[in-house]
Structures are given as C-alpha cells and as structure tokens.
Write an enzyme that holds these catalytic residues in place. Sequence first.
Site, PDB file in Angstrom:
ATOM      1  N   THR A 193       0.840  -1.103   0.046  1.00  0.00           N
ATOM      2  CA  THR A 193      -0.099   0.122   0.059  1.00  0.00           C
ATOM      3  C   THR A 193       0.701   1.432   0.053  1.00  0.00           C
ATOM      4  OG1 THR A 193      -1.673   1.043   1.186  1.00  0.00           O
ATOM      5  CG2 THR A 193      -0.254  -0.165   2.633  1.00  0.00           C
ATOM      6  N   HIS A 200       1.924 -11.870  14.168  1.00  0.00           N
ATOM      7  CA  HIS A 200       3.120 -12.308  15.022  1.00  0.00           C
ATOM      8  C   HIS A 200       2.768 -14.066  15.410  1.00  0.00           C
ATOM      9  CE1 HIS A 200       6.427 -12.093  17.398  1.00  0.00           C
ATOM     10  NE2 HIS A 200       6.127 -11.191  18.162  1.00  0.00           N
TER      11      HIS A 200
END
Length: 555
Positions: A469, A525
């Site tokens: 992005t 994560h």
Amino acid sequence: MPELGESVTEGTITRWLKQVGDTVDVDEPLLEISTDKVDTEVPSPVAGTVLELLAGEDDTVDVGAVLARVGSGAPASQAPAAEAPAAEAPAEPAPEAPAAPAAAPADSGDATDVTLPELGESVTEGTITRWLKQVGDTVDVDEPLLEISTDKVDTEVPSPVAGTVLELLAGEDDTVDVGAVLARVGSGAPASQAPAAEAPAAEAPAAEAPEEPAPEAPAEPAPQAAPAAEAPAPAPAPSTPAAPAAESDGKLYVTPLVRKLAAQHGVDLAKVSGTGVGGRIRKDDVLAAAKSTPDATAAAPTAAPTAAPAATKLETSPLRGTTQPMTRLRKVVASRAVESLNTTAQLTTVVEVDVTKLAAFRDAKKGEFLEKTGNKLSFLPFFSLAAVEALRAYPIINSTVDGENIVYPDAENLSIAVDTEKGLYTPVLRDASSKNLAEIAAGIADLAARTRDSKLKPDDLAGGTFTITNTGSRGALFDTPLVFLPQSAILGTGIVFKRPGVVKVDGVEAIGIRSYVYLALSYDHRTIDGADAARYLTAVKNRLEEAEFSADLGV
C-alpha cells in the site's frame, strides 16, 4: 444472476441501467451488481425490449436467480394500457416543438462573453495592458484578443469563439476581476454600427435597444482614442488606434507591473533603456536601474507594502452535517478489518531506506521508459520488485495460516491497494516476482485504471498472497497498515523525501542532501517473528539502496 467468482454466492443490485420498455442490445449492461469482492455490470444475453424487472435496487439476490426478462413482446406493465401509448405519442413532440426555434437565436446571432480566466492560485484580478483586437475586427477561435498583466504573470487572453468583436467592455490599464466580462464576440454587427443598419437594430433585444445605440453610437470614436488619453498632445489626433503602443515620452508601452516596480524603487522610467522586444522596458531593466540609482534604497522603504498572500482554504465537503448509510463495500471492509484484528496478533516494523542512488537512476531512465512503454516510471515499481524478490528468500512473509499449519504458496501474487471514490480495493498482480519493472509498472497501471473505472473482474481480486500500500502517494511519511486475512503481512511505502544525511566520501564521513523513504511492514506475530520481519525488510532495503536495476528495466 451470473457466477461472479469463487465463493461468491450472492450480490446486491445497486442500480438498474434499463427500465421496463427500454430496448437493449446483446451484451449491453442491464444493471450494476455489488458483491463482497467486486462491483460489476450484468449484460443482457439477448437483444430486445425489457419486459419485466424481478428485483429492485438494494435487493440481495442469489447466484442463478432471475433478475429480469427481455423479449420482443410488449412489457407486462404496458399490456393493460395498450391504448395509452398511442394517445400519448402525439403529445410528446408538442412541448419539444417550441424548444427548437428558441435555441436558434442563441446559436446564430447572440454574442459570446469573453471573461477574464483564472490565471493561477491566489490571482484574483488582472490589468489590461493592450487590446490586440478592436470593435469590428474578426477573430478566430483561440486567437489572442488582449494582453493581461497580473502580479505573477503577463499573458494573452484568447477568444473562445470565432466571429466579430462586437463590444469591448473594459479599457487599457483597467483592472478587472477574474470572471469579469471583457468583450463580446459574435456573428452580428458591432453595437457601434447599429444606427447605420436596420438588421442589427431589429435583432437587438428590446431591453438593450434604448441603452446601446443612444450613448454608444456617437461615442464610439472616443473609446478608440481612450488609450492615448494619457498623452495630452495625441488625444485629439485622428490616428489614435496606433497610440496604445506609445507613451507621451515616446517610449514603448510599460506594463502596470513594471510601472509599479519602478515606483517602489524610485526609478524614472524615462531614463531607462529597455532590453525587451522592440525596446520594451522589462522588470530586469527596472531592477538593474534601481541598483545604479543612488536614492533607490531610500525610496524603497517608503513604498507601499505588498499584500500578504492569502492562505490556501480547503473546500467544505457537502457531507458535513449529514448522515449517510455505509456502502456495501464499506461494510465488507469494516467486517474484515475487525475480523483480522480479533483473529491475528499484529505489529509493525519500520526501516529507513536511503534511495538517493535509486532516485538518480529513475531520473535518468524515466524519459526513455515513458517513451518506450507509455507508462510513467514512479518509485512504486521499484518498491514492488524489491518486495516480491525478497518474498522468495523469506517465504514466511508470504505465507498463510491454515488451522495449525503454515502454507507457503509457490507464487508471489501481489495485491495492490487502490483508493477509489467507492472505497479501497486490492486487485492482484499475479506471479509478480517473475516480472521486470516494465511489466510491473504496466500491470499496476492497468489494475488501477480498471479499478477506478469499475471494470475489474472478480478473479482480479482473488488469490493475493502479500499486499503493498503506497500511502506515500498521498503524502504520508509512514503508517502501520492492517493485515487482511488470509494474508500474513502487508508493506506500507511512505513518501520519498529529502533531508541532510551522513554519507562517506573517500572513506570520510560527510553531510549531504539525501533522499529517504520509510518502509513499514505489518505482520501476524502468530507465525512471523520480529527477526523474520527485520531480515525481510533489510533485504528489501539493501536491494533499493544498491539501485542495480538496469537489467530489470525491461526496455
């Protein structure tokens, strides 16, 4: 309702493009459909007349459902009232018949106003320095009519139409506002000729007849001589049309901008030799004379202070103070964003990249690149290429989670975030790591154009494994982008900016002007550790800082 991609089972009708009774051709769009993956049009499979609409706007329908019927018969809604159209048919031309003659005078004899155009940000007015055409002269489209001087530029104002100059509504040295009418150009006779010809008088509107012929007809020679009124001697001379080019002291015409500058610096224009075309006095001539004038510095402080430039004002949005329903796309994005945050453990790692060498390479190649490919060479293709190359070495960044398994795709399908008026889309550039810069630039340009034109296909939005992005295109330094499932990571690229930086020159550290960009990687994560993210970002950083892209240019 056609199939619109894998896992799409329904869609919402956003707009009917045809109504009952309308004719339609084969493959001509009938309606617009919105799904959780794409907004698209549904074409008609046959040519004919729309007989029936079986669903309304905002209705959600299943794939395979019947939306409308098209055939050669009369619409169902018209069957009971078959005689009504016959009665109404003659009535339709009636209101249109007077309209055609009414439009004719506007095209044939009416004058077109020539207005002072916008001449730059914060410019609100200009001074007419010279008329290049006079009343009665013919003029072509885009042919200059007059010269205008502003506090930023001297320029010409062209005629928007071809015809005859009928009227000049401002004189030389007049200061006029942006949007003010300066002259009128048309196909009729000038206002000054109205008393000499019956035809123009007959065509003139009744409201204008008492005003224009009486005061303007006898006074027409005076406006021609008005520009010479500054000089006492030439004022009554019959050859006044040639006078606008000269002042009473015999020097060429001086623009108001130059005259104002001379007054501020205490410069006597009569003693200045012009270096412009034909000896015209220019701004540089005044400034040079000011430096050589002993009392110029004393005169400068007494000059009137210039007005402070106006601050740039943002336009107030029409949405202010309103309540609007969410679009279907916004609902989908909102639901997926919350699902992503509730399902994954997200964090962001940021690195700073020195792209000075890359910027120099891009500047050297962008002209050739545009000429050979037709696409602009921005920084985004470089960022994209470096990003997908590093995915091959660190596939955990490109992975997805399937229950208790980690899936490593065998391709790097790059989702590109595209901002549109409807919302955010992420069309996919497939197998991006196998493409060169030219192919990536062309792919991004094609996806962005089709996204904004609502021409994406459902498959264009499916199968992405990693997203980039470019919020830097809107001026952002960096951000912490949100990962969208089933992907595990997204890369945000900030604006490329310049600032002083420490570099080594011949082994010695020095400070120089450098170009930098921040790259921000958000990731899940649960499967990607901070060390994994750092290794990946370092690989991307090294690739961009080396800037060895000659072999990857593709031209």
